[in-house]
Design a protein around this motif. Structure first.
Motif, PDB file in Angstrom:
ATOM      1  N   LEU A   1       5.809  81.541 168.228  1.00 18.63           N
ATOM      2  CA  LEU A   1       5.078  82.845 168.247  1.00 18.63           C
ATOM      3  C   LEU A   1       4.461  83.170 167.008  1.00 18.63           C
ATOM      4  CD1 LEU A   1       7.561  84.847 170.694  1.00 18.63           C
ATOM      5  CD2 LEU A   1       5.349  84.264 170.986  1.00 18.63           C
ATOM      6  N   ALA A   2       5.263  83.144 165.919  1.00 18.18           N
ATOM      7  CA  ALA A   2       4.863  83.264 164.499  1.00 18.18           C
ATOM      8  C   ALA A   2       3.439  82.498 164.253  1.00 18.18           C
ATOM      9  CB  ALA A   2       5.868  82.776 163.585  1.00 18.18           C
ATOM     10  N   LEU A   3       3.392  81.123 164.549  1.00 16.96           N
ATOM     11  CA  LEU A   3       2.241  80.446 164.552  1.00 16.96           C
ATOM     12  C   LEU A   3       1.121  80.894 165.486  1.00 16.96           C
ATOM     13  CD1 LEU A   3       1.632  77.862 162.804  1.00 16.96           C
ATOM     14  CD2 LEU A   3       2.083  76.385 164.832  1.00 16.96           C
ATOM     15  N   GLY A   4       1.238  81.198 166.598  1.00 17.95           N
ATOM     16  CA  GLY A   4       0.140  82.050 167.186  1.00 17.95           C
ATOM     17  C   GLY A   4      -0.317  83.430 166.325  1.00 17.95           C
ATOM     18  N   ALA A   5       0.534  84.082 165.927  1.00 18.59           N
ATOM     19  CA  ALA A   5       0.333  85.392 165.009  1.00 18.59           C
ATOM     20  C   ALA A   5      -0.494  84.918 164.030  1.00 18.59           C
ATOM     21  CB  ALA A   5       1.428  86.125 164.783  1.00 18.59           C
TER      22      ALA A   5
END
Length: 401
Positions: A379-383
């Protein structure tokens, strides 16, 4: 007095934008290092960045529908804990709490990327492009030597690792580069970085995936290029089609798998590599559970309660949405993807929109075959990818006004 107050407010706003801009530059510089040595570190990095950028939070205009969708999705996910068969044993294991924190923090990072000081925005894009190009070169070396550099580093710090585990760890970082390189490349181009930086990025991903046997990572390179080409050639219609396709993939995933199963897909799973055979088993079991609660789902993190039939998650994001959050969660996921691609519609051809679309398609691919939808680092990488897209998009807008 009013003039003085306005001037003070303007100076404060400028100072905050510079702080946010430098935070984005530092984040861009750390990205290749984290991808290589510890992808799980993306979650705390983006969380800290979000805290630094809270003053940038804005909700309005074209973004209001997306904000509303995300808020309602998080509320529904938290509510679904009431009937979920999996309950976290400790507070720090609560996916609901993490989602409630991640949503505003990652939104803050995205907002900061859109309003950051222009000079620092360009610097962040150049740092990201050069850093990921260097990381691509490193992956080429790791691919040719069996992750020898990573193994040597682990030995040097007194924590040796088996060659197969070293390759697995290095390959996990390749997922990060596979996601980020299209948007980082076009963002770097817009900020003045040389165009050839994209070559080591893509080559590093492709060669490592080929040598280490990671099919999804290898396929992502072709998918990113094909998606970007479509958006570049048809700047108005292709993003709309991608939005419809992404939303349909989320909604229709169970039907697609049922049709494949009827055509012998499940029966042929035994002939697939072990990792893919396991995935097929997870998917078929999940279909049966979805049929029992298609509307409300089984509840947040319910996938963890179905061991050994499903280990942690079904390795299929759309299927996990159906399984855990039911129809309401699926609609939210579909609308998010429709929004992501619909924002890329342009009247003229745009390299930036093409690169962003390429990264978006890769995230959709990996989410459909590799990672759990709630994994913190993913999720962080998507952000991070969304924030890089905001930086690149901001540069394109600045260049045309």
């Amino acid at each position: 007095m009013a003039v003085s107050s306005a001037a003070t407010t303007a100076r404060l706003g400028g100072a905050l934008r510079r702080v946010e801009g430098w935070a984005l530059v530092v984040c861009a510089g750390l990205t290749p290092l984290l991808a290589w040595l510890g992808p799980l570190g993306f979650a705390p990095l983006l969380g800290l960045l979000g805290l630094l950028c809270l003053s940038a939070v804005r909700v309005g205009g074209r973004e209001s529908p997306l904000a509303a969708i995300l808020v309602l999705a998080v509320v529904w996910a938290v509510l679904s804990l009431v009937w979920s068969p999996h309950q976290p044993g400790r507070l720090e294991d609560s996916t609901a709490l993490k989602l409630a924190l991640q949503a505003p923090l990652y939104w803050a990072v995205w907002c900061a990327a859109r309003r950051a000081d222009p000079d620092l925005r360009r610097r962040a894009l150049r740092v990201l492009a050069w850093g990921l190009a260097a990381y691509g070169v490193l992956l080429i070396v790791e691919a040719l030597t069996g992750a020898a550099i990573y193994q040597a580093l682990r030995t040097m710090i007194g924590d040796p690792i088996r060659p197969d585990l070293a390759q697995k760890n290095v390959a996990q970082g390749a997922f990060a580069l596979a996601l980020l390189w299209p948007v980082a490349w076009v963002g770097g181009l817009r900020a003045g970085a040389p165009g050839w930086l994209g070559l080591p990025m893509a080559a590093g991903v492709a060669l490592l995936a080929w040598n280490f046997g990671y099919d999804a990572v290898l396929a992502s390179v072709g998918l990113a290029v094909a998606t970007a080409a479509l958006v570049l050639v048809w700047p108005r219609s292709a993003p709309k089609a991608l939005g419809l396709g992404g939303a349909s993939l989320v909604v229709a995933m169970p039907v697609m798998l049922i049709l494949l199963h009827a055509g012998g897909f499940g029966a042929g799973a035994a002939g697939l590599p072990e990792s893919w055979s396991q995935r097929v088993g997870y998917w078929l079991y999940a279909l049966d559970r979805i049929a029992e609660h298609p509307w409300r789902g089984w509840g947040l993190d319910a996938s963890r309660a179905f061991s050994p039939h499903i280990q942690l998650h079904p390795h299929n994001g759309p299927l996990q949405l159906w399984l855990e959050l039911g129809f309401a969660g699926v609609v939210a996921g579909a609308l998010v993807w429709a929004f992501v691609f619909r924002r890329l519609v342009r009247d003229e051809r745009s390299v930036v929109a093409a690169g962003i679309a390429g990264s978006g398609a890769v995230y959709l691919l990996f989410g459909a075959v590799s990672f759990g939808i709630w994994q913190e680092w993913w999720l962080a990488l998507g952000a991070l990818a969304a924030s890089a897209a905001a930086l690149a998009d901001g540069e394109e807008i600045a260049a045309t006004t």
